[in-house]
Write an enzyme that holds these catalytic residues in place. Sequence first.
Site, PDB file in Angstrom:
ATOM      1  N   CYS A  23      39.506  46.435  37.577  1.00 60.84           N
ATOM      2  CA  CYS A  23      40.219  45.788  38.616  1.00 60.84           C
ATOM      3  C   CYS A  23      39.810  44.100  38.595  1.00 60.84           C
ATOM      4  O   CYS A  23      39.342  43.603  39.723  1.00 60.84           O
ATOM      5  CB  CYS A  23      39.932  46.375  39.933  1.00 60.84           C
ATOM      6  SG  CYS A  23      40.351  48.023  39.866  1.00 60.84           S
ATOM      7  N   ALA A  74      41.163  40.852  38.107  1.00 60.81           N
ATOM      8  CA  ALA A  74      41.884  39.919  38.346  1.00 60.81           C
ATOM      9  C   ALA A  74      41.336  39.597  39.881  1.00 60.81           C
ATOM     10  O   ALA A  74      41.061  40.451  40.584  1.00 60.81           O
ATOM     11  CB  ALA A  74      43.463  40.089  38.323  1.00 60.81           C
ATOM     12  N   PRO A  75      41.390  38.100  40.140  1.00 59.74           N
ATOM     13  CA  PRO A  75      41.728  37.184  39.136  1.00 59.74           C
ATOM     14  C   PRO A  75      40.872  36.564  38.472  1.00 59.74           C
ATOM     15  O   PRO A  75      41.094  35.550  37.574  1.00 59.74           O
ATOM     16  CB  PRO A  75      42.252  36.045  40.351  1.00 59.74           C
ATOM     17  CG  PRO A  75      41.218  36.397  41.418  1.00 59.74           C
ATOM     18  CD  PRO A  75      41.375  37.664  41.412  1.00 59.74           C
ATOM     19  N   GLY A  76      39.486  37.011  38.185  1.00 57.64           N
ATOM     20  CA  GLY A  76      38.564  36.816  37.306  1.00 57.64           C
ATOM     21  C   GLY A  76      37.172  36.125  37.786  1.00 57.64           C
ATOM     22  O   GLY A  76      36.496  35.902  36.916  1.00 57.64           O
ATOM     23  N   GLY A  77      37.083  35.886  38.915  1.00 57.14           N
ATOM     24  CA  GLY A  77      35.999  35.006  39.562  1.00 57.14           C
ATOM     25  C   GLY A  77      34.721  35.869  39.061  1.00 57.14           C
ATOM     26  O   GLY A  77      33.565  35.307  38.453  1.00 57.14           O
ATOM     27  N   ASP A  83      42.784  45.163  34.140  1.00 53.76           N
ATOM     28  CA  ASP A  83      43.678  45.217  35.439  1.00 53.76           C
ATOM     29  C   ASP A  83      44.705  46.022  35.023  1.00 53.76           C
ATOM     30  O   ASP A  83      45.425  45.801  33.994  1.00 53.76           O
ATOM     31  CB  ASP A  83      43.770  43.772  35.823  1.00 53.76           C
ATOM     32  CG  ASP A  83      44.171  43.542  37.241  1.00 53.76           C
ATOM     33  OD1 ASP A  83      43.259  43.425  38.052  1.00 53.76           O
ATOM     34  OD2 ASP A  83      45.464  43.582  37.687  1.00 53.76           O
ATOM     35  N   ASP A  85      45.962  51.411  33.991  1.00 51.58           N
ATOM     36  CA  ASP A  85      45.728  52.108  35.117  1.00 51.58           C
ATOM     37  C   ASP A  85      44.974  52.809  35.311  1.00 51.58           C
ATOM     38  O   ASP A  85      44.708  53.992  34.462  1.00 51.58           O
ATOM     39  CB  ASP A  85      47.220  52.918  35.437  1.00 51.58           C
ATOM     40  CG  ASP A  85      47.326  53.478  36.617  1.00 51.58           C
ATOM     41  OD1 ASP A  85      46.319  53.380  37.255  1.00 51.58           O
ATOM     42  OD2 ASP A  85      48.542  53.936  37.128  1.00 51.58           O
ATOM     43  N   ASP A  94      35.448  46.418  41.436  1.00 50.47           N
ATOM     44  CA  ASP A  94      35.913  45.740  42.874  1.00 50.47           C
ATOM     45  C   ASP A  94      37.181  46.288  43.101  1.00 50.47           C
ATOM     46  O   ASP A  94      38.098  46.010  42.788  1.00 50.47           O
ATOM     47  CB  ASP A  94      35.896  44.278  42.420  1.00 50.47           C
ATOM     48  CG  ASP A  94      36.271  43.559  43.833  1.00 50.47           C
ATOM     49  OD1 ASP A  94      36.420  44.210  44.850  1.00 50.47           O
ATOM     50  OD2 ASP A  94      36.330  42.174  43.677  1.00 50.47           O
ATOM     51  N   CYS A 101      36.176  44.563  49.743  1.00 53.78           N
ATOM     52  CA  CYS A 101      36.389  43.490  50.742  1.00 53.78           C
ATOM     53  C   CYS A 101      37.021  43.930  51.963  1.00 53.78           C
ATOM     54  O   CYS A 101      37.632  43.467  52.588  1.00 53.78           O
ATOM     55  CB  CYS A 101      37.061  42.210  50.304  1.00 53.78           C
ATOM     56  SG  CYS A 101      38.894  42.140  49.559  1.00 53.78           S
TER      57      CYS A 101
END
Length: 446
Positions: A254, A256-259, A278, A306, A325, A378
Amino acid sequence: MKFAPGVETLALAARAVAAVRWQGHSADDALGSAEGRADRAAVRAIALGTMRWLIRQEPALNGLMPRPLHQSPPELAALLVTALHQIVYSRGAPEVSVHLAVDAARALRQPRSAGFVNAVLRRFMRERDALLAAVDESRATRTAHPPWMAQAFAAAWPAQVDTLLDAGNAHPPMTLRVDPAQASAAHYVGELAAAGHAANVLDWRPGALQLAVPMAVASLPGFRDGRVSVQDAAAQLAVPLLQLAPGQRVLDACAAPGGKTAHLLELEPALDSLLAVDIDAARLALVRRGLERQQRAGRAEYRVADLRDPAALRDRALFDRILLDAPCSATGVIRRHPDIKLLRRADDIRGMTLAQGTILANLFARLAPGGELLYCTCSVLPEENERLIAAFRDATPEARNLPWPESVPPPPGAITLRHGTQLLPGGPAGTDGFYYARLVRRTSTG
């Protein structure tokens, strides 16, 4: 027709609010039409501010309407609530906000509604104190959270619920992550100071610093060449918690966005392999672009998959480290994404926990014996966090909890749970809300 300054800005903000509140779009998608405009920042500020406080503002307006606000045309309803936000929360004179809203009705091609907008907003100005006092009798509406969410926070964190709700309406700090291969955080603070921007290094998170005043990302010194990235300090803990070492095979699930993908390569450039996965091809492209900015795109592989499918990664060797994440309710980042309060529903949580549990089980099966998996979200909801990990542990004898590592300074206010660690927004660390659970796969079940 040429409008006075500010009218089209207000109209565009109202359109974005309508797209989120009544059409179910994300704020990022709804605000796409403002990209490239000179007033982009103002449109975003007005729209996001309106979304942040809409649950408080809407019932106040309902007391002035001949019918409930949601039964009005979406753009008209959005204009009213957006203008009301400006009256209550902006620094401008309320009368100016009313004038702009009347003209914005015309800009939205609803000229016949201009008189109605004027009448409703002027009546609100006369009855403001009484209307808001009635709304504020409920803690949920006073803090502009959906009742189910306020109740869930109170049930999970009774001692911290008021702090949690207030944190959802706060403006988040701008926190940066400095690439240690290119500069130290202290050196970068000096570079910012030379350019007239104050910042301080976080003493509990090496490489992280916080700006005194947020600024445009493109204006950050060294952003274009990857020396610095924008990432909340709570998110910056995930990669250090993996305890990386040279030669490891690593999966960023999972991604993205890649930080976090970029952070993996910053902290351990000598990995044997890094696979970023992703479910969304467009979002996975963001991961590659982020690594291209750092000139590290060739150090990772990319796959659209998936991860609810147990066969998704069966062609790969087992991984030494897995960063999961997990997709979640995002209830820990509401201050950054106020549209969550408008889009998330209580019924969503059950589906999310089912997906989280499935992904966790599938990925743990791809973990090498002795390998470690970090599960993080989060979210601040226990059903997505500690309860989910407890249920997984009960069903998975080869899984064992790992404690917080001594090499990673814990953030102020971190709550140690039986299963994992929770950071709450509004806590002493000043971070977003985040949950972390470290799991190791036993080499045997004996």
